[in-house]
Each structure stands twice: as C-alpha cells, then as structure tokens.
Design an enzyme around this catalytic site. Structure first.
Site, PDB file in Angstrom:
ATOM      1  N   ASP A  33     -65.848  84.562  31.092  1.00 21.43           N
ATOM      2  CA  ASP A  33     -67.234  84.589  31.572  1.00 21.43           C
ATOM      3  C   ASP A  33     -67.320  84.039  32.999  1.00 21.43           C
ATOM      4  O   ASP A  33     -68.394  84.034  33.609  1.00 21.43           O
ATOM      5  CB  ASP A  33     -68.201  83.899  30.608  1.00 21.43           C
TER       6      ASP A  33
ATOM      7  N   GLU B  39     -59.262  72.574  29.577  1.00 25.72           N
ATOM      8  CA  GLU B  39     -59.734  72.676  30.968  1.00 25.72           C
ATOM      9  C   GLU B  39     -60.048  71.291  31.528  1.00 25.72           C
ATOM     10  O   GLU B  39     -60.829  70.528  30.947  1.00 25.72           O
ATOM     11  CB  GLU B  39     -60.973  73.585  31.058  1.00 25.72           C
TER      12      GLU B  39
HETATM   13  O1  KIV Z   1     -64.103  82.173  31.987  1.00 22.73           O
HETATM   14  C1  KIV Z   1     -62.946  81.891  32.302  1.00 22.73           C
HETATM   15  O2  KIV Z   1     -62.355  82.471  33.218  1.00 22.73           O
HETATM   16  C2  KIV Z   1     -62.289  80.831  31.553  1.00 22.73           C
HETATM   17  C3  KIV Z   1     -60.953  80.374  32.022  1.00 22.73           C
HETATM   18  C4  KIV Z   1     -61.060  79.640  33.277  1.00 22.73           C
HETATM   19  C5  KIV Z   1     -60.220  79.628  30.992  1.00 22.73           C
HETATM   20  O3  KIV Z   1     -62.825  80.349  30.610  1.00 22.73           O
END
Ligand code: KIV
Length: 282
Positions: free
Chosen positions: A44, A182
């Site tokens: 997202d 994260e």
């Molecule tokens: O939305 C995204 O790109 C993510 C990654 C950074 C893990 O959740």
C-alpha cells in the site's frame, strides 16, 4: 510454478537470506521477477510512491487489486503478496476473508499481508484456516501512523520491545508464513529472528533478519520526495528520466526529433494523387 510458502520456509531452515521488493506495474514486476526475487509485494506504499498521497491510509482495496493484476501479468516465478489496505480487514475476520479472497480471485495474488500483531492474531488464524497464506507486519505499521505519532522506530524501551516480541510470537502461532519487521531496532530484530520458525523480513530493522524488503521506488531513486533512513539508492532513475525528458523536449522543439527514420514511407505517386485530389486553395 510460483514460489511457495514451503520454499520460503526452507530458505529460513537452510539459512539462505533472500530479498523481497514491492512492485505496482507490469514493467517493474517483470524486472523484479527476472532478477529471481522470490516475493513481490504489491504494497500500500502504492499510495505514496505512485498515487501521491501523504500516507497509505487513502489506498483502497480496488487500488490494490488493480495493481496486483498488473504485477501478476508481469511475473511468472515470484510469489505475489497483496497488501490489505486500511480498514479492509479490521472490522471482522469475515471482512478480512472477503478482502483477501478478492485479492486472490481478482488480482491473482498468492498471499496477503496485513498489519498488526497480537490484536490481529484471530484474523490471521481465520485466514490461514481458510487456506490463505498470510504475511504479518509488525513494528512500525504505517496504517497506524496517526496513532503512533509519526513514522518512527518501534520497540526501543523494554516494555515496547517485549510487546514487539509478543506480537511476533502471536502472528507465528496464528499461522502467518512470514512476518515483516518494520523499523524495529536491529538487536531486537535479530533476537526475534532467532526465536521464530517463520522468516522475518526486515525493513529498517538491521542485517539480522532472514530477509529484507524495500520499496522499489526508493532503491531505484525513482521516488525522490524524501529518502527514508532505511533505504539505499542503487540507481538514480529520476535523474536519468529528468535528463531524458529535457532532451526529448529540446529535440522536438528544435526539429531534431522525429526524423524520417522514426516514421513510415509511401510511394511518391500516392502523395501526388492526394496532392491532385486536394489542390492548394489560393
Ligand atoms: O506497503 C509497503 O510497501 C510495505 C513494505 C514497506 C513492507 O508494507
């Protein structure tokens, strides 16, 4: 045959580190797939790096499905993971099931990712018991940016670090096949990696995770509004593109492009026929 969750688990057991990347369109999906990256996430992050929002909250399920379809078409080997957007899985496990099913049926995804630890364990369990592969996401969970008070590291105090470890154990117990960590401090991420059977996929969580994931637009230097601390630019695509666009603009303005080589020819006789049929008006 695309990469399976069993293959991902085998990589953890065999101590083989792997890379994962996001992609949102057919061209990048093809490049990532051809590079042999085993997991492509239709994240997202789309909202920020493609659609121009300030955060991921406005992204809809239809947005994710639309882009997942393109990524699926552009790839053959990688496991495609669709990111469930804000409020498409929070109301109930049933809502999560419906959202995940749409990502798989309409988008062609093999797995879904959702944010949240202990609180999401019942939802992860419901999905996995229904045969849906789930990637969990803990630590900094961008969909909660307003509640967390910004994009910042999670798990720095003993109390918070304990909660992150409990989250990791809870999503594993609920059946997640992997977990994104994260912005978890590196030493804590290593400890979690050591305690889990499922692979940890770090972003901003140091070198001790089983795998690393990054937003492709960050590592290619394509999205340049800001550079997250956890990223490294392996290319400067935005600079190259800017130079190319300026050159194109100059060449067209000055008559250097296109030349006859960039078009198609017809017999002179045909041109004469048309000239005769449409004489120049005086
Ligand atoms: O939305 C995204 O790109 C993510 C990654 C950074 C893990 O959740």
């Amino acid at each position: 045959m695309r990469v399976t969750t069993s293959q991902i688990h085998a990589m953890k057991r065999e101590g083989k580190r792997f890379a994962a990347l996001t992609a949102y369109d057919v061209v990048t999906a093809k490049l990532v797939d051809e590079a042999g990256i085993p997991i492509i996430l239709v994240g997202d992050s789309l909202g920020m790096v493609v659609l121009g929002y300030d955060n991921t909250i406005p992204v809809t399920l239809d947005d994710i499905i639309h882009h997942t379809r393109a990524v699926t078409r552009g790839s053959q080997q990688a496991m495609i993971v669709a990111d469930l957007p804000f409020m498409t899985y929070h109301q109930s496990p049933e809502q999560a099931l419906e959202s995940a099913a749409r990502c798989m049926r309409e988008g062609g995804a093999q797995a879904v990712k959702l944010e949240g630890g202990r609180v999401m364990a019942p939802t992860i369990q419901r999905l996995t018991e229904s045969g849906i592969a789930v990637m969990a996401h803990i630590g900094l969970t961008p969909q909660s940016v307003n509640q967390l008070g910004g994009f910042k590291a999670q798990g720095k105090t003993s109390e918070q670090a304990t909660r992150v470890m409990e989250d990791a154990l809870a999503v594993q117990a609920a059946g997640a096949f992997s977990v994104v960590l994260e912005c978890v401090p590196a030493a804590l991420a290593s400890l979690i990696t050591d305690r889990l059977r499922i692979p940890t996929i770090g972003i901003g969580s140091g070198p001790g995770c089983d795998a690393e994931i990054q937003v492709i637009s960050d590592i290619l230097g394509w999205f340049t509004d800001f550079k997250p601390k956890h990223t490294k630019r392996f290319a400067q695509l935005a600079d190259d593109a800017k130079r190319a666009i300026e050159q194109y603009n100059a060449d067209v303005s000055e008559g250097a492009f296109p030349t006859l080589d960039h078009g198609f020819t017809i017999d002179e006789e045909v041109v004469r026929d048309v000239e005769t049929a449409f004489p120049q008006e005086r």
